[in-house]
Design an enzyme around this catalytic site. Structure first.
Site, PDB file in Angstrom:
ATOM      1  N   PRO A  61       0.967  -1.028   0.255  1.00  0.00           N
ATOM      2  CA  PRO A  61       0.201   0.029   0.122  1.00  0.00           C
ATOM      3  C   PRO A  61       0.686   1.286   0.214  1.00  0.00           C
ATOM      4  CG  PRO A  61      -1.040  -1.541   1.505  1.00  0.00           C
ATOM      5  CD  PRO A  61       0.332  -1.996   0.821  1.00  0.00           C
ATOM      6  N   CYS A  62       0.441   1.914  -0.768  1.00  0.00           N
ATOM      7  CA  CYS A  62       1.128   3.085  -1.271  1.00  0.00           C
ATOM      8  C   CYS A  62       0.790   4.416  -0.565  1.00  0.00           C
ATOM      9  CB  CYS A  62       1.469   3.592  -2.921  1.00  0.00           C
ATOM     10  SG  CYS A  62       0.099   4.086  -3.949  1.00  0.00           S
ATOM     11  N   GLN A  63      -0.276   4.704   0.168  1.00  0.00           N
ATOM     12  CA  GLN A  63      -1.188   5.827   0.360  1.00  0.00           C
ATOM     13  C   GLN A  63      -0.242   6.581   1.077  1.00  0.00           C
ATOM     14  OE1 GLN A  63      -2.492   2.810   0.063  1.00  0.00           O
ATOM     15  NE2 GLN A  63      -4.364   3.321  -1.686  1.00  0.00           N
ATOM     16  N   GLY A  64       0.319   5.952   2.324  1.00  0.00           N
ATOM     17  CA  GLY A  64       1.250   6.430   3.387  1.00  0.00           C
ATOM     18  C   GLY A  64       2.034   6.795   2.465  1.00  0.00           C
ATOM     19  N   PHE A  65       3.003   7.015   2.077  1.00  0.00           N
ATOM     20  CA  PHE A  65       3.843   7.615   1.282  1.00  0.00           C
ATOM     21  C   PHE A  65       3.664   8.838  -0.366  1.00  0.00           C
ATOM     22  CE2 PHE A  65       5.751   3.226   1.824  1.00  0.00           C
ATOM     23  CZ  PHE A  65       6.152   3.416   3.237  1.00  0.00           C
TER      24      PHE A  65
END
Length: 351
Positions: free
Chosen positions: A76-80
């Site tokens: 998951p990339c939303q945190g980056f």
């Protein structure tokens, strides 16, 4: 070569891998709606594990690895993401899910690994995540190459940057596919033959508006007579009125003050909100195109699922499942299949 797809989403990366010649046999995806889309479009030999990857344990051994094994995926990339400043830190648990990717690589010891994420992973916490991921792979014996690739340099009508790490267990230094920034596929080319739609369009399958006139749409359309996922979010009248004031390339700053009274401080809107796409250029990043209210270049409405899928390089026979909101999320989160295809074609040529 056999493939295992981790954090598969709807299957954009798997699709690119398959296009290149990888036989994707096992998949892990926690979201049941994305998994439903994946299974509608792909038939992995050993199925799909639909649950938290932290619960995943190898059950079926790959008895024939003579042609090689590759583990690939993007945690998951939303945190980056650069648009999610509040979650761009080591305190966000989802930012540590890359360790599950490392765990699976350690269990299977594939010949190759392909790790994908957003540009923001290079910036979050001063780049410690990207550095640690590379160090973890190297500690497992992989020869690692890393690069930031721009989708519009690979024949995709979207200015989307993705960070890739490719590792070989056999000492091969991977060479990334060469970009071609001189030839840009535009939004107008991507939408060329799609049906004209209204705000809130709800008829899923429609005939094409005309014959295709460019090679990009020809590749996506294939021999179909109609296309699916022609769904558009229904915006209320004030939103549509705002759209009317925004030129191509413009955003919320072009909207008159009296139409933005519900915003306490509209200056805090980020530049991606109310962005009308430019017909004669590649698109901005699709991402959460409903939340950002990306606007069609010539029609006063949001993008349809199929239009966004075209900007991501999904072929028209790839069908997205679930409610319109889940479909929008699946498209926005995906790795552009054509970009993944270029990565895997280069890998197979070097394997």
């Amino acid at each position: 070569m056999i493939g295992i797809d981790l954090f598969s989403g709807a299957g954009g990366m798997s699709l690119g891998a398959r296009m290149a010649g990888v036989d994707v046999q096992l998949v892990v995806e926690a979201d049941k709606y994305a998994a439903a889309t994946y299974l509608h479009n792909h038939k992995p030999k050993y199925g799909i594990f639909i649950d938290d990857i932290r619960k995943f344990q190898p059950q079926t051994p790959f008895v024939n690895r003579s042609n090689g094994l590759v583990v690939f995926g993007g945690p998951p990339c939303q945190g980056f993401s650069t648009s999610n400043q509040r979650t761009r830190s080591a305190l966000n648990d989802n930012n540590w899910l890359f360790k599950e990717f490392v765990r699976v690589v350690k269990l299977y010891q594939p010949d190759w690994l392909v790790f994908e994420n957003v540009r923001g992973i290079l910036e979050t916490e001063g780049g410690i995540f990207a550095e640690q991921i590379i160090n973890e792979f190297e500690s497992l014996g992989y020869t690692v190459s890393a690069d930031l690739l721009h989708a519009h340099h690979y024949g995709i009508p979207q200015k989307r940057a993705r960070f890739f790490i490719v590792g070989s267990l056999h000492g091969i230094k991977y060479n990334f596919p060469k970009p071609n920034p001189s030839t840009i596929v535009t939004v107008a080319m991507a939408f060329d033959d799609l049906p004209k739609l209204e705000n809130g369009a709800s008829i899923c399958t429609l005939p094409y508006a005309k014959e295709t006139t460019n090679s990009y749409t020809s590749k996506l359309r294939k021999n179909l007579n109609d296309c699916s996922n022609n769904l558009v979010t229904r915006n209320n009248s004030i939103i549509i009125e705002r759209y009317k004031h925004i030129p191509q390339g413009g955003n919320w700053e072009n909207i008159p003050e009296h139409l933005m009274n519900n915003y306490k401080d509209k200056s805090r809107c980020h530049t991606g909100i109310y962005r009308r796409l430019c017909a004669n250029d590649a698109s901005v990043v699709i991402g959460n195109f409903r939340k950002n209210m990306l606007i069609h270049p010539s029609q006063d409405r949001g993008l349809s699922i199929r239009e966004a899928a075209r900007l991501q390089s999904f072929p028209d026979d790839f069908i997205f499942k679930g409610s319109i909101g889940f479909q929008q999320q699946q498209v926005g989160n995906a790795v552009p299949p054509f970009l993944a295809k270029a990565i895997f074609e280069s890998l197979l040529s070097q394997a």
